[in-house]
Design a protein around this motif. Structure first.
Motif, PDB file in Angstrom:
ATOM      1  N   ASP A 175      -1.686  -8.126   9.036  1.00 34.14           N
ATOM      2  CA  ASP A 175      -1.398  -6.813   8.448  1.00 34.14           C
ATOM      3  C   ASP A 175      -0.720  -7.042   7.107  1.00 34.14           C
ATOM      4  OD1 ASP A 175      -0.434  -4.244   7.739  1.00 34.14           O
ATOM      5  OD2 ASP A 175      -0.420  -3.639   9.834  1.00 34.14           O
ATOM      6  N   ARG A 177       0.268  -5.294   3.271  1.00 33.82           N
ATOM      7  CA  ARG A 177       0.430  -4.025   2.578  1.00 33.82           C
ATOM      8  C   ARG A 177       1.069  -4.278   1.209  1.00 33.82           C
ATOM      9  NH1 ARG A 177       2.833  -0.289   7.570  1.00 33.82           N
ATOM     10  NH2 ARG A 177       1.492  -1.191   9.196  1.00 33.82           N
ATOM     11  N   TYR A 179       2.471  -2.120  -2.375  1.00 34.50           N
ATOM     12  CA  TYR A 179       2.817  -0.829  -2.955  1.00 34.50           C
ATOM     13  C   TYR A 179       3.147  -1.029  -4.436  1.00 34.50           C
ATOM     14  CZ  TYR A 179       3.731  -0.120   2.050  1.00 34.50           C
ATOM     15  OH  TYR A 179       3.633  -0.079   3.414  1.00 34.50           O
ATOM     16  N   ALA A 189      -0.805   2.672  -2.828  1.00 35.29           N
ATOM     17  CA  ALA A 189      -0.564   1.859  -1.638  1.00 35.29           C
ATOM     18  C   ALA A 189      -1.891   1.336  -1.108  1.00 35.29           C
ATOM     19  CB  ALA A 189       0.142   2.674  -0.558  1.00 35.29           C
ATOM     20  N   ARG A 191      -3.669  -1.395   1.981  1.00 34.17           N
ATOM     21  CA  ARG A 191      -3.403  -2.071   3.259  1.00 34.17           C
ATOM     22  C   ARG A 191      -4.679  -2.736   3.760  1.00 34.17           C
ATOM     23  NH1 ARG A 191      -3.745   0.590   8.799  1.00 34.17           N
ATOM     24  NH2 ARG A 191      -2.751  -0.826  10.255  1.00 34.17           N
ATOM     25  N   PHE A 369       1.365   4.348   6.180  1.00 33.38           N
ATOM     26  CA  PHE A 369       1.640   2.920   6.271  1.00 33.38           C
ATOM     27  C   PHE A 369       2.531   2.467   5.111  1.00 33.38           C
ATOM     28  CE2 PHE A 369      -2.290   3.315   3.806  1.00 33.38           C
ATOM     29  CZ  PHE A 369      -2.035   2.509   2.702  1.00 33.38           C
TER      30      PHE A 369
END
Length: 369
Positions: A175, A177, A179, A189, A191, A369
């Protein structure tokens, strides 16, 4: 509702909570103890969930199952520095599937109990900084590997026993991510999530829908293979514009991109006192993903591309055809805080090869998220 009890230095934290779904078909309870006194953070928790719902694989809506899960875990986290840490989690879980009696066949159905122990190792990198509600900058990455073994523990009957049963599962997960702050108000953002389970038992990932969907819908046109032993099911979201089970499989890959713009913060130089107005965000999003069984989503062994037609006892026809495993959703949305709850409204269009779908309005709760 949730409540916490802390000491003055917050070295020890006890948190407990209870939740009842809006459909009033179950309940959830949890209790967590955090020990942050030393460099190695420790966490111990117990969790119980009970829910009554229709089996999505059963065409009779009157047939309902009660699922009761109990989970106990211990977690240890060792930080290398401010941003990097490794974590180890041990779990003990009991799952009970009770078929509620509505006719003679369901009355004769036995209760299914399953106990499993698990060990999970994670590496976490997190340098994000919270600017405002649902607004961050920085990068988060988590990779994990987990092994789960089924066993049989019976302490309440005369023939007390402990033995390992057939059933072993390995799960790999990622996972990531990122930003980007565009002007300290709006952010972009992105992901990427991927997971795969393999072994004699697996996780069935349902791709589609949104997290905490208040009025969920299920796509029954995508069949779930019955020749694979699934220990658990999991939602792979957000895949807006689609219902749950737009694709399913023991492996999943999902990418999300969002532009979040707090429109009313641009109109006032003073801090807006109204939580409802200050936290209004307009969102443009795009989601793309796939879930599959087998080595490749484009392989001939993927059950998505196979239909079995039978006319017992003599005729069975297997039809293979191409169905693009990749699906894409895009659209716009709005978020804000209402009475202490962060609510989201998304209007998404779905793209799928040779398939025409109407736009879908999805109402959910909780931060992105």
């Amino acid at each position: 509702c949730k409540a916490s009890l802390k000491d003055l230095l917050e070295d020890y934290v006890i948190t407990g909570g209870v939740r009842f779904p809006t459909s009033f078909n179950g309940s959830e309870y949890f209790l967590v103890f955090d020990n942050r006194k030393r460099r190695i953070d420790k966490e111990f928790a117990v969790y119980r969930k009970a829910v009554t719902e229709s089996d999505p694989t059963d065409n009779d809506p009157t047939h309902k199952n009660q699922y009761v899960s109990f989970l106990a875990l211990g977690k240890w986290s060792y930080p290398f520095d401010t941003y990097n840490s490794v974590r180890m989690t041990t779990t003990l879980r009991n799952d009970r599937n009770i078929t509620l009696s509505t006719d003679k066949p369901t009355l004769d159905t036995d209760t299914d109990d399953a106990q499993r122990i698990g060990l999970k190792l994670e590496w976490v990198y997190d340098n994000t900084r919270l600017l405002d509600l649902n607004t961050r900058t920085g990068t988060r990455i988590k990779t994990s590997v987990e092994v789960v073994k089924r066993f049989d523990l019976n302490l309440f009957e005369s023939d007390k026993k402990f033995q390992f049963n057939k059933g072993f599962m390995t799960v790999l997960g990622l996972d990531a991510r990122h930003y980007v702050s565009l002007d300290r108000r709006s952010i972009f953002a992105a992901r990427l999530m991927a997971a795969s389970s393999f072994g004699s038992e697996r996780i069935l990932y349902y791709l589609g829908g949104v997290e905490n969907w208040l009025f969920p819908a299920y796509d029954n046109s995508v069949a779930v293979p019955n020749d694979i032993a699934f220990a658990y099911t999991a939602l792979a979201a957000n895949m807006r514009g689609f219902k749950y089970n737009a694709r399913n499989g023991s492996s999943v890959v999902l990418a999300n991109a969002e532009l979040r713009v707090p429109v009313f913060q641009y109109l006032s130089r003073q801090k807006i006192r109204s939580s409802f107005i200050r936290n209004i965000q307009l969102v443009g999003f795009a989601d793309a993903g796939t879930a599959w069984h087998g080595a490749s989503p484009f392989g001939s062994g993927n059950p998505l591309n196979t239909v079995v037609l039978t006319n017992p006892p003599t005729v069975e026809v297997i039809v293979n055809y191409y169905r693009n495993p990749l699906i894409i959703g895009y659209g716009i949305g709005a978020r804000t805080m209402v009475f202490g709850y962060y609510l989201k409204l998304d209007y998404g269009w779905a793209w799928e090869t040779k398939t025409s779908r109407d736009p879908l309005l999805q109402f959910s709760m909780g931060a992105d998220f």
